[in-house]
Scaffold this motif. Sequence first.
Motif, PDB file in Angstrom:
ATOM      1  N   LEU A 170       4.092  10.479   8.683  1.00 24.45           N
ATOM      2  CA  LEU A 170       2.910   9.941   9.351  1.00 24.45           C
ATOM      3  C   LEU A 170       3.133  10.059  10.853  1.00 24.45           C
ATOM      4  O   LEU A 170       4.057   9.451  11.396  1.00 24.45           O
ATOM      5  CB  LEU A 170       2.741   8.467   8.941  1.00 24.45           C
ATOM      6  CG  LEU A 170       1.387   7.804   9.133  1.00 24.45           C
ATOM      7  CD1 LEU A 170       0.300   8.511   8.340  1.00 24.45           C
ATOM      8  CD2 LEU A 170       1.465   6.343   8.703  1.00 24.45           C
ATOM      9  N   ASN A 171       2.288  10.891  11.491  1.00 24.66           N
ATOM     10  CA  ASN A 171       2.381  11.002  12.942  1.00 24.66           C
ATOM     11  C   ASN A 171       3.762  11.475  13.406  1.00 24.66           C
ATOM     12  O   ASN A 171       4.194  11.153  14.512  1.00 24.66           O
ATOM     13  CB  ASN A 171       2.058   9.625  13.555  1.00 24.66           C
ATOM     14  CG  ASN A 171       1.578   9.751  14.990  1.00 24.66           C
ATOM     15  OD1 ASN A 171       0.988  10.752  15.373  1.00 24.66           O
ATOM     16  ND2 ASN A 171       1.861   8.742  15.784  1.00 24.66           N
ATOM     17  N   GLY A 172       4.459  12.227  12.538  1.00 32.14           N
ATOM     18  CA  GLY A 172       5.787  12.717  12.884  1.00 32.14           C
ATOM     19  C   GLY A 172       6.905  11.745  12.559  1.00 32.14           C
ATOM     20  O   GLY A 172       8.069  11.989  12.865  1.00 32.14           O
ATOM     21  N   TYR A 173       6.553  10.612  11.935  1.00 31.22           N
ATOM     22  CA  TYR A 173       7.540   9.600  11.559  1.00 31.22           C
ATOM     23  C   TYR A 173       7.753   9.648  10.045  1.00 31.22           C
ATOM     24  O   TYR A 173       6.789   9.803   9.297  1.00 31.22           O
ATOM     25  CB  TYR A 173       7.052   8.196  11.933  1.00 31.22           C
ATOM     26  CG  TYR A 173       6.958   7.935  13.413  1.00 31.22           C
ATOM     27  CD1 TYR A 173       6.048   8.608  14.227  1.00 31.22           C
ATOM     28  CD2 TYR A 173       7.778   6.990  14.014  1.00 31.22           C
ATOM     29  CE1 TYR A 173       5.962   8.361  15.573  1.00 31.22           C
ATOM     30  CE2 TYR A 173       7.697   6.728  15.377  1.00 31.22           C
ATOM     31  CZ  TYR A 173       6.791   7.420  16.150  1.00 31.22           C
ATOM     32  OH  TYR A 173       6.711   7.170  17.483  1.00 31.22           O
ATOM     33  N   VAL A 174       8.996   9.470   9.592  1.00 31.30           N
ATOM     34  CA  VAL A 174       9.284   9.398   8.161  1.00 31.30           C
ATOM     35  C   VAL A 174       9.152   7.946   7.713  1.00 31.30           C
ATOM     36  O   VAL A 174       9.908   7.082   8.161  1.00 31.30           O
ATOM     37  CB  VAL A 174      10.697   9.916   7.845  1.00 31.30           C
ATOM     38  CG1 VAL A 174      11.048   9.664   6.390  1.00 31.30           C
ATOM     39  CG2 VAL A 174      10.795  11.394   8.158  1.00 31.30           C
ATOM     40  N   VAL A 175       8.171   7.683   6.861  1.00 29.55           N
ATOM     41  CA  VAL A 175       7.936   6.328   6.378  1.00 29.55           C
ATOM     42  C   VAL A 175       8.661   6.135   5.049  1.00 29.55           C
ATOM     43  O   VAL A 175       8.398   6.843   4.086  1.00 29.55           O
ATOM     44  CB  VAL A 175       6.430   6.051   6.196  1.00 29.55           C
ATOM     45  CG1 VAL A 175       6.202   4.641   5.670  1.00 29.55           C
ATOM     46  CG2 VAL A 175       5.683   6.269   7.507  1.00 29.55           C
ATOM     47  N   GLU A 176       9.585   5.186   5.023  1.00 29.29           N
ATOM     48  CA  GLU A 176      10.339   4.937   3.791  1.00 29.29           C
ATOM     49  C   GLU A 176       9.834   3.710   3.049  1.00 29.29           C
ATOM     50  O   GLU A 176      10.053   3.565   1.864  1.00 29.29           O
ATOM     51  CB  GLU A 176      11.831   4.761   4.121  1.00 29.29           C
ATOM     52  CG  GLU A 176      12.532   6.085   4.408  1.00 29.29           C
ATOM     53  CD  GLU A 176      13.770   5.925   5.286  1.00 29.29           C
ATOM     54  OE1 GLU A 176      14.456   4.898   5.147  1.00 29.29           O
ATOM     55  OE2 GLU A 176      14.009   6.808   6.131  1.00 29.29           O
ATOM     56  N   GLU A 177       9.174   2.817   3.801  1.00 28.85           N
ATOM     57  CA  GLU A 177       8.736   1.575   3.179  1.00 28.85           C
ATOM     58  C   GLU A 177       7.479   1.056   3.848  1.00 28.85           C
ATOM     59  O   GLU A 177       7.294   1.191   5.051  1.00 28.85           O
ATOM     60  CB  GLU A 177       9.856   0.527   3.315  1.00 28.85           C
ATOM     61  CG  GLU A 177       9.942  -0.448   2.156  1.00 28.85           C
ATOM     62  CD  GLU A 177      11.067  -1.447   2.371  1.00 28.85           C
ATOM     63  OE1 GLU A 177      12.140  -1.043   2.881  1.00 28.85           O
ATOM     64  OE2 GLU A 177      10.865  -2.627   2.047  1.00 28.85           O
ATOM     65  N   ALA A 178       6.604   0.457   3.042  1.00 28.59           N
ATOM     66  CA  ALA A 178       5.414  -0.220   3.573  1.00 28.59           C
ATOM     67  C   ALA A 178       5.444  -1.665   3.100  1.00 28.59           C
ATOM     68  O   ALA A 178       5.700  -1.929   1.930  1.00 28.59           O
ATOM     69  CB  ALA A 178       4.159   0.479   3.088  1.00 28.59           C
ATOM     70  N   THR A 179       5.240  -2.594   4.023  1.00 31.71           N
ATOM     71  CA  THR A 179       5.294  -4.022   3.698  1.00 31.71           C
ATOM     72  C   THR A 179       3.969  -4.658   4.070  1.00 31.71           C
ATOM     73  O   THR A 179       3.495  -4.503   5.192  1.00 31.71           O
ATOM     74  CB  THR A 179       6.429  -4.697   4.496  1.00 31.71           C
ATOM     75  OG1 THR A 179       7.630  -3.977   4.296  1.00 31.71           O
ATOM     76  CG2 THR A 179       6.613  -6.149   4.074  1.00 31.71           C
ATOM     77  N   PRO A 201       0.819  -1.223   0.000  1.00 36.89           N
ATOM     78  CA  PRO A 201       0.000   0.000   0.000  1.00 36.89           C
ATOM     79  C   PRO A 201       0.845   1.261   0.000  1.00 36.89           C
ATOM     80  O   PRO A 201       1.941   1.288   0.543  1.00 36.89           O
ATOM     81  CB  PRO A 201      -0.791  -0.125   1.311  1.00 36.89           C
ATOM     82  CG  PRO A 201      -0.021  -1.062   2.158  1.00 36.89           C
ATOM     83  CD  PRO A 201       0.677  -2.003   1.230  1.00 36.89           C
ATOM     84  N   ILE A 218       1.657   4.828   1.325  1.00 35.05           N
ATOM     85  CA  ILE A 218       1.524   5.446   2.650  1.00 35.05           C
ATOM     86  C   ILE A 218       2.173   6.822   2.598  1.00 35.05           C
ATOM     87  O   ILE A 218       3.219   6.981   1.967  1.00 35.05           O
ATOM     88  CB  ILE A 218       2.246   4.566   3.701  1.00 35.05           C
ATOM     89  CG1 ILE A 218       1.560   3.191   3.836  1.00 35.05           C
ATOM     90  CG2 ILE A 218       2.374   5.242   5.052  1.00 35.05           C
ATOM     91  CD1 ILE A 218       0.244   3.199   4.548  1.00 35.05           C
TER      92      ILE A 218
END
Lengths: 152, 152
Positions: B118-127, B112, B114
Amino acid sequence: MASNSIKILEENGLSKTEVRKKVLNLFIDSACALSLSDIEAAFSKIDRITLYRTLKTFENKGIIHKAVDGTNHPKYAICEASCSEHKHEDDHAHFHCLSCGKTVCFEHVPNPAIPELLNGYVVEEATLILSGTCKECLVQKKSRISITETLE
Amino acid sequence: MASNSIKILEENGLSKTEVRKKVLNLFIDSACALSLSDIEAAFSKIDRITLYRTLKTFENKGIIHKAVDGTNHPKYAICEASCSEHKHEDDHAHFHCLSCGKTVCFEHVPNPAIPELLNGYVVEEATLILSGTCKECLVQKKSRISITETLE
DNA sequence: GAGTTTTTTGCAACAGTATTGCATTATAAA
DNA sequence: TTTATAATGCAATACTGTTGCAAAAAACTC
Ligand SMILES: [Mn+2]
Ligand SMILES: [Mn+2]
Ligand SMILES: [Zn+2]
Ligand SMILES: [Zn+2]
């Protein structure tokens, strides 16, 4: 609040032992999911085998849930209030920080909805793992950059 | 086609050893992702340590990719053609059968999308991990049910 | 609270998983 | 074919996870 853990143990019909109270309080106070090694490190006296069994007991009772984070080491976190024996409701994503290794529950990010039948396979569960850099590590990175800039 | 594995090794600048050819052919012929134990069982002669190093080499070269399936044992599967050294493109879901334990790539189901923050977090990957019952196990279940019905 | 029953704990033993250093062997290059 | 380079297999080691069993702790009964 030591009474908090005692209440949870009582509600679940578990005997109030020192190990259980200590481990449960650690989960209540912890902002992130814990591996067995994390717990072991927090209480050097407690036996590993006892911890394995304690975690299994808590998981079965719906007190803690497993947080799959893409590492090969299971982590555990306190459940939402709605969880009960053999019926977990923690259908949310977990975030794994590639910088510090910590894993946290993203209760506000539900696992994606997936058709029950996909490509001829029956899908019973969907699990979402997010990875990247956590809040705390971001702050550290930023301050490191500003120091570098000052030195230049 | 033994020449298939040789070609892949050549393209990636890897020496064509017996171990690498055997392991690579196993991946090419396999319909599902393989754990280290799976490979070890297929070739009883090959040393475990060599297999660990072979898998790491293949992964670094973009020949195989890790398939996270929620178990604590990493599995590996052949990459899509577009993968290369240090740049994997296998951004798809994996299905884990709770009945037989097999894990397969769902190349047609992308992970997906993303938001990066998100919520102050850096999202680099979604599994995304899917679990349930695979095609093959479904067939077995159905035939078992029909046998039971016949006996009644 | 003392004694009894039941459960939990910690130890021993074991199987499995993963990593590193090093000598031997296989492959590639000359 | 010979030499240089890289891969392999073995030894040793550390970590992870499970089971059986005796000792200790908790719950229960009086
Ligand atoms: Mn969670
Ligand atoms: Mn895959
Ligand atoms: Zn972090
Ligand atoms: Zn199956």
